[in-house]
Enzyme design. Structure first.
Site, PDB file in Angstrom:
ATOM      1  N   ASP A  40     -10.032  -3.820  -5.413  1.00 28.85           N
ATOM      2  CA  ASP A  40      -9.370  -2.680  -4.791  1.00 28.85           C
ATOM      3  C   ASP A  40      -9.658  -1.434  -5.623  1.00 28.85           C
ATOM      4  O   ASP A  40      -9.382  -1.417  -6.823  1.00 28.85           O
ATOM      5  CB  ASP A  40      -7.863  -2.945  -4.744  1.00 28.85           C
ATOM      6  CG  ASP A  40      -7.065  -1.812  -4.108  1.00 28.85           C
ATOM      7  OD1 ASP A  40      -7.670  -0.798  -3.691  1.00 28.85           O
ATOM      8  OD2 ASP A  40      -5.830  -1.939  -4.033  1.00 28.85           O
ATOM      9  N   HIS A  73      -8.399  -4.302  -0.864  1.00 33.47           N
ATOM     10  CA  HIS A  73      -7.103  -3.690  -0.621  1.00 33.47           C
ATOM     11  C   HIS A  73      -6.426  -4.326   0.601  1.00 33.47           C
ATOM     12  O   HIS A  73      -6.991  -4.366   1.684  1.00 33.47           O
ATOM     13  CB  HIS A  73      -7.259  -2.182  -0.394  1.00 33.47           C
ATOM     14  CG  HIS A  73      -5.952  -1.456  -0.316  1.00 33.47           C
ATOM     15  ND1 HIS A  73      -5.175  -1.200  -1.428  1.00 33.47           N
ATOM     16  CD2 HIS A  73      -5.267  -0.945   0.746  1.00 33.47           C
ATOM     17  CE1 HIS A  73      -4.081  -0.565  -1.061  1.00 33.47           C
ATOM     18  NE2 HIS A  73      -4.105  -0.396   0.244  1.00 33.47           N
ATOM     19  N   SER A 123       0.829  -1.200   0.000  1.00 37.75           N
ATOM     20  CA  SER A 123       0.000   0.000   0.000  1.00 37.75           C
ATOM     21  C   SER A 123       0.869   1.258   0.000  1.00 37.75           C
ATOM     22  O   SER A 123       1.636   1.474  -0.937  1.00 37.75           O
ATOM     23  CB  SER A 123      -0.970  -0.039   1.177  1.00 37.75           C
ATOM     24  OG  SER A 123      -1.955   0.970   1.062  1.00 37.75           O
TER      25      SER A 123
END
Length: 322
Positions: free
Chosen positions: A268, A298, A162
């Site tokens: 996501d 995600h 991320s």
């Protein structure tokens, strides 16, 4: 946090409160793992080492325990890992990332260095990039016995999840720019695990997943507002590598033969931005391996073991180039 809808109460979902001085108060990190709490039966040895005491940055090292009868200094690939959290949350000690790195070290196997960097908004970007780059300098010069005895400095990879994927990308570009400086550390590739990128204009996946219960665009907006330099928007180079692409740097990435692995999933909201980055880099001649899956959400590999197994296999293949 899971019981709070991020589209209704995003600050409650994140566990943060904004303060008048521009800082935020975070809910206490109750799911953290210190080295003393690690499983003594784990096949991975773990220790923490300070990097910059003034900035309170440090690294957690994960070393696969040497096998009985193996050479005392078997060199392992070196994987430098940057945790996620939208630049505003989490730590190298967060239990989810601790478990992920421990298993990563065992699965490849590799010596993993998980970096603790300063968080925004108290320390806005590029602070996280600066700390993460400083960690590489520390690795080069620290002389720590785990690194000198077991890490293959000629076979180093930068990886992040991320926001950490965003960090791995930008720090990797920095390393390409500074390539003429003598460095004992050879970065072979960048691994961007569901990297966190943004932009002013919504992508189709962000529109399609506007009501996502994990990382809706509304939540990403808050994270970018708190982490980007004051006065810039999400088309800034830190957030949007497509709108603010530096072709000279991308050219150096290609010339140096740096390989990239980019992973994502169509559940996501960020997936279109990740696919767009892959396309841009491939069009410029960069060696990119992409792995995008159906469904998911995600950060799903951090929480779903069945998806993690697939990711670890892809990471092992990429790092070992097999």
């Amino acid at each position: 946090m899971a019981s709070i809808d991020p589209n209704i109460d995003p600050y409650g979902y994140l566990g943060i409160t904004q303060n008048s001085d521009g800082s935020i108060t975070r809910r206490p990190e109750f799911l953290a793992t210190c080295t003393a709490d690690s499983d003594p039966k784990s096949p991975v040895l773990i220790k923490d080492i300070p990097i910059n005491q003034q900035n309170n940055t440090w690294a957690r090292l994960y070393l696969p325990a040497p096998e009985s009868g193996a050479a005392p200094a078997t060199k392992r690939p070196l994987l430098v890992y940057y945790h996620g959290g939208g630049f505003i949350l989490c730590s190298a000690a967060s239990s989810i990332f601790h478990a992920f790195c421990s298993r990563l070290a065992a699965e490849i196997p590799a010596l993993v260095v998980s970096v603790e960097y300063r968080l925004a908004p108290e320390h806005r970007l590029p602070a996280a990039y600066d700390d993460s780059a400083e960690a590489l300098d520390w690795i080069r010069t620290a002389g720590d016995e785990w690194l000198t005895d077991y890490a293959d400095f000629s076979n180093c990879f930068l990886m992040g999840t991320s926001a950490g994927g965003n960090i791995a990308y930008h720090v990797g570009l920095r390393e390409c720019v500074d390539v003429d400086q003598p460095k004992p550390l050879k970065i072979q590739g960048l691994i961007l695990h569901q990297p966190f990128f943004g932009g002013v204009e919504r992508t189709p996946s962000e529109i399609r997943l506007a009501g996502d219960k994990v990382l809706p665009p509304l939540l990403s907006d808050i994270m970018w507002d708190l982490s980007l330099p004051v006065g810039v928007d999400q088309d800034h180079e830190y957030s949007n590598p497509i709108r603010a692409v530096r072709l000279d740097v991308v050219e150096k990435v290609k010339d140096q033969g740096l390989r990239l692995l980019v992973t994502g999933c169509d559940g996501d909201p960020l997936v279109d931005r990740q696919i767009e980055l892959v396309k841009m880099l491939k069009d410029k001649g960069v060696d990119v391996v992409d792995q995008f899956s159906d469904g998911g959400f995600h950060g799903c590999e951090i929480f779903d073991d069945s998806k993690a197994i697939v990711l670890y296999a892809a990471l092992k293949k990429f790092v070992l180039n097999s």
